[in-house]
Design an enzyme around this catalytic site. Structure first.
Site, PDB file in Angstrom:
ATOM      1  N   GLU A  77       0.767  -1.291   0.026  1.00 46.14           N
ATOM      2  CA  GLU A  77      -0.071  -0.062  -0.013  1.00 46.14           C
ATOM      3  C   GLU A  77       0.869   1.262   0.041  1.00 46.14           C
ATOM      4  O   GLU A  77       1.886   1.447   0.909  1.00 46.14           O
ATOM      5  CB  GLU A  77      -0.856  -0.306   1.178  1.00 46.14           C
ATOM      6  CG  GLU A  77      -2.102   0.582   1.074  1.00 46.14           C
ATOM      7  CD  GLU A  77      -3.251  -0.403   0.079  1.00 46.14           C
ATOM      8  OE1 GLU A  77      -3.153   0.124  -1.225  1.00 46.14           O
ATOM      9  OE2 GLU A  77      -3.973  -1.195   0.433  1.00 46.14           O
ATOM     10  N   SER A 133     -25.055   8.525 -16.429  1.00 41.20           N
ATOM     11  CA  SER A 133     -24.801   7.492 -15.612  1.00 41.20           C
ATOM     12  C   SER A 133     -26.160   6.815 -15.095  1.00 41.20           C
ATOM     13  O   SER A 133     -27.012   7.576 -14.758  1.00 41.20           O
ATOM     14  CB  SER A 133     -23.678   7.725 -14.385  1.00 41.20           C
ATOM     15  OG  SER A 133     -23.780   6.693 -13.418  1.00 41.20           O
ATOM     16  N   GLY A 145     -16.386   5.340  -3.451  1.00 42.02           N
ATOM     17  CA  GLY A 145     -15.605   5.861  -2.378  1.00 42.02           C
ATOM     18  C   GLY A 145     -15.416   4.856  -1.058  1.00 42.02           C
ATOM     19  O   GLY A 145     -15.150   5.098  -0.011  1.00 42.02           O
ATOM     20  N   ALA A 146     -15.435   3.527  -1.648  1.00 44.18           N
ATOM     21  CA  ALA A 146     -15.281   2.319  -0.800  1.00 44.18           C
ATOM     22  C   ALA A 146     -13.819   1.912  -0.460  1.00 44.18           C
ATOM     23  O   ALA A 146     -13.541   0.839  -0.099  1.00 44.18           O
ATOM     24  CB  ALA A 146     -16.268   1.322  -0.799  1.00 44.18           C
ATOM     25  N   LEU A 162     -12.346   0.929  -2.960  1.00 46.69           N
ATOM     26  CA  LEU A 162     -12.142  -0.541  -4.106  1.00 46.69           C
ATOM     27  C   LEU A 162     -11.956  -0.067  -5.439  1.00 46.69           C
ATOM     28  O   LEU A 162     -12.123  -0.843  -6.272  1.00 46.69           O
ATOM     29  CB  LEU A 162     -13.567  -1.210  -4.042  1.00 46.69           C
ATOM     30  CG  LEU A 162     -13.864  -1.578  -2.450  1.00 46.69           C
ATOM     31  CD1 LEU A 162     -15.400  -2.270  -2.284  1.00 46.69           C
ATOM     32  CD2 LEU A 162     -12.973  -2.680  -1.931  1.00 46.69           C
ATOM     33  N   SER A 185     -13.083   4.305  -9.272  1.00 48.71           N
ATOM     34  CA  SER A 185     -12.629   5.239 -10.297  1.00 48.71           C
ATOM     35  C   SER A 185     -11.858   4.579 -11.436  1.00 48.71           C
ATOM     36  O   SER A 185     -11.765   4.836 -12.556  1.00 48.71           O
ATOM     37  CB  SER A 185     -11.779   6.689  -9.766  1.00 48.71           C
ATOM     38  OG  SER A 185     -11.181   6.486  -8.473  1.00 48.71           O
ATOM     39  N   ASP A 209      -4.182   0.513  -9.439  1.00 49.48           N
ATOM     40  CA  ASP A 209      -5.376   0.370  -9.653  1.00 49.48           C
ATOM     41  C   ASP A 209      -5.889  -0.025 -11.081  1.00 49.48           C
ATOM     42  O   ASP A 209      -6.530  -0.915 -11.318  1.00 49.48           O
ATOM     43  CB  ASP A 209      -6.216   1.633  -8.853  1.00 49.48           C
ATOM     44  CG  ASP A 209      -5.908   1.597  -7.497  1.00 49.48           C
ATOM     45  OD1 ASP A 209      -5.462   1.110  -7.145  1.00 49.48           O
ATOM     46  OD2 ASP A 209      -6.473   2.841  -7.060  1.00 49.48           O
TER      47      ASP A 209
HETATM   48  C1  GLA Z   1      -5.303   4.500  -4.253  1.00 44.84           C
HETATM   49  C2  GLA Z   1      -4.316   4.977  -5.320  1.00 44.84           C
HETATM   50  C3  GLA Z   1      -3.122   3.824  -5.891  1.00 44.84           C
HETATM   51  C4  GLA Z   1      -2.431   3.630  -4.690  1.00 44.84           C
HETATM   52  C5  GLA Z   1      -3.365   3.222  -3.290  1.00 44.84           C
HETATM   53  C6  GLA Z   1      -2.777   3.101  -2.212  1.00 44.84           C
HETATM   54  O1  GLA Z   1      -5.823   3.598  -4.455  1.00 44.84           O
HETATM   55  O2  GLA Z   1      -5.154   5.481  -6.622  1.00 44.84           O
HETATM   56  O3  GLA Z   1      -2.525   4.271  -6.772  1.00 44.84           O
HETATM   57  O4  GLA Z   1      -1.510   4.527  -4.335  1.00 44.84           O
HETATM   58  O5  GLA Z   1      -4.244   4.378  -3.175  1.00 44.84           O
HETATM   59  O6  GLA Z   1      -1.569   2.112  -2.062  1.00 44.84           O
END
Ligand code: GLA
Length: 374
Positions: free
Chosen positions: A30, A64, A115-116, A118, A121, A165
């Site tokens: 993370e 949407s 916004g969870a 997950l 976006s 992500d």
């Molecule tokens: C968000 C960001 C990712 C990553 C995480 C933390 O989800 O979009 O790029 O930095 O936080 O690991």
């Protein structure tokens, strides 16, 4: 609801292309994706769908299903970073980043909780990116598409996120976690086959909604970049935990402690891979709990709801538990015996009620496939 029928009702034409892209859970790694680190996420089965067709109006028309039937219209000539209705910046940012300059009709349907923590976006960006890659025969590889969608978020939305992500939303594979080297976007698929071990990966959505565009994320990223500059190294990946600690006096306390999280987190990812390959879920669980402690105490991005969720999961038999994603809210995960899942859920719900927190939501999840045309 059938998105193709809905599209036709709204725009009076059929979609030419429809794509889905999933949200993600990050097992470990993370806040190191923007530091050339390794991360180990997997794709959720929940997806965002984007249906798209060209129009000859010179306008992007976008709607949407999650927000009634309002159609937002933006002339192609007026596409400009940091403008427009906030949620539309993600899909329009992708159009901008891919250099597409024709009118488009777009309908979005998101089943990834927003916004969870997950990555709703990234799911939105990658669904649109996958659809456009096909519609305009761009022939971008998945890493190229990941970089293009990340650029949309960095520049058009203004969120300095890393590459995790988007990469996992595009490259996730069923049954496997994705070991992503954020330096060159090379990947290895690591089996995460917990079913035969009678384990659940429980996702606990604290219902505290986070807004990553706001300060904390960028500030911490800047601290890690400052540490790299002070130490005169190409990346925090180049330094061992021991060498980093030995140079503590060169850094102010905030810079040191935030970068300490990153240096130790990179080691935790590699140790996790060894544990998972050996199907040693006890060690893996211990490592992810250490990750939570570091995010809470060193990187300081936890919140009371996430800490209570983790604490109660661990007190009720969880092998490992931690907050995931950007932090300040969103979700936590717990790896636990299937037979403990109900108890953990009940105890967390009770503790949330006792603290006066909003009721949490729960679901279990296994690695699913990345983005695809449907
Ligand atoms: C968000 C960001 C990712 C990553 C995480 C933390 O989800 O979009 O790029 O930095 O936080 O690991």
């Amino acid at each position: 609801m059938d998105i193709k029928t809905e599209f036709e009702k709204l725009f009076d034409q059929k979609p030419e292309v429809t794509a889905v892209a999933p949200g993600r859970v990050n097992l470990v790694g993370e806040h190191v994706d923007f530091l050339d680190g390794f991360v180990l996420p997997f794709a959720l089965k929940d997806v965002t769908t984007a249906a798209i067709a060209k129009n000859d109006l010179g306008v992007i028309r976008i709607s949407s299903t999650n927000r009634d039937e309002t159609i937002f219209e933006i002339p192609v000539a007026k596409i400009e970073p940091l403008t427009g209705e906030p949620w539309t910046r993600y899909p329009i940012g992708v159009i901008w980043s891919l250099g597409i300059k024709v009118g488009l009709d777009i309908l979005i349907d998101s089943k990834v909780p927003i916004g969870a923590g997950l990555s709703s976006s990234a799911a939105l960006e990658c669904a649109v990116g996958t659809a456009l890659n096909s519609l305009f025969n761009l022939e971008l590889s998945l890493p190229q598409l990941a970089l293009a969608t990340q650029k949309a978020e960095n520049v058009y939305v203004g969120m300095p996120c890393g590459i995790m992500d988007q990469s996992v939303s595009l490259m996730g594979v069923e049954g496997q976690a994705l070991l992503l080297d954020c330096r060159d976007l090379s990947t290895q698929h690591i089996p995460f086959d917990i079913e035969p071990h009678d384990l659940d990966l429980l996702v606990i959505d604290t219902q505290v909604h986070h807004a990553l565009v706001d300060g904390g994320y960028a500030e911490r990223r800047a601290s890690c970049e400052k540490a790299i500059e002070i130490l005169g190294i190409p990346s925090l990946r180049e330094i061992s935990v021991e060498d980093f600690v030995a140079q503590k006096s060169k850094m102010d306390e905030t810079t040191y402690i935030r970068a300490f999280h990153a240096v130790t987190e990179m080691r935790r990812v590699l140790d996790s891979v060894v544990a998972l390959r050996a199907e040693d879920f006890t060690t893996f669980g211990r490592i992810i709990t250490e990750c939570h402690q570091s995010l809470r105490d060193n990187y300081t991005i936890s919140c009371p709801e996430l800490d209570v969720a983790v604490e109660i999961a661990l007190a009720n038999g969880s092998l490992g538990s931690r907050l995931i994603g950007g932090g300040y809210g969103g979700s936590a995960i717990s790896l636990n015996k299937k037979s403990d899942t109900e108890k953990i859920k009940n105890e967390i719900s009770k503790a949330f009620a006792a603290h006066g927190f909003k009721a949490p939501r729960f679901f279990t999840s296994l690695p699913s496939s990345g983005a695809r045309l449907i």
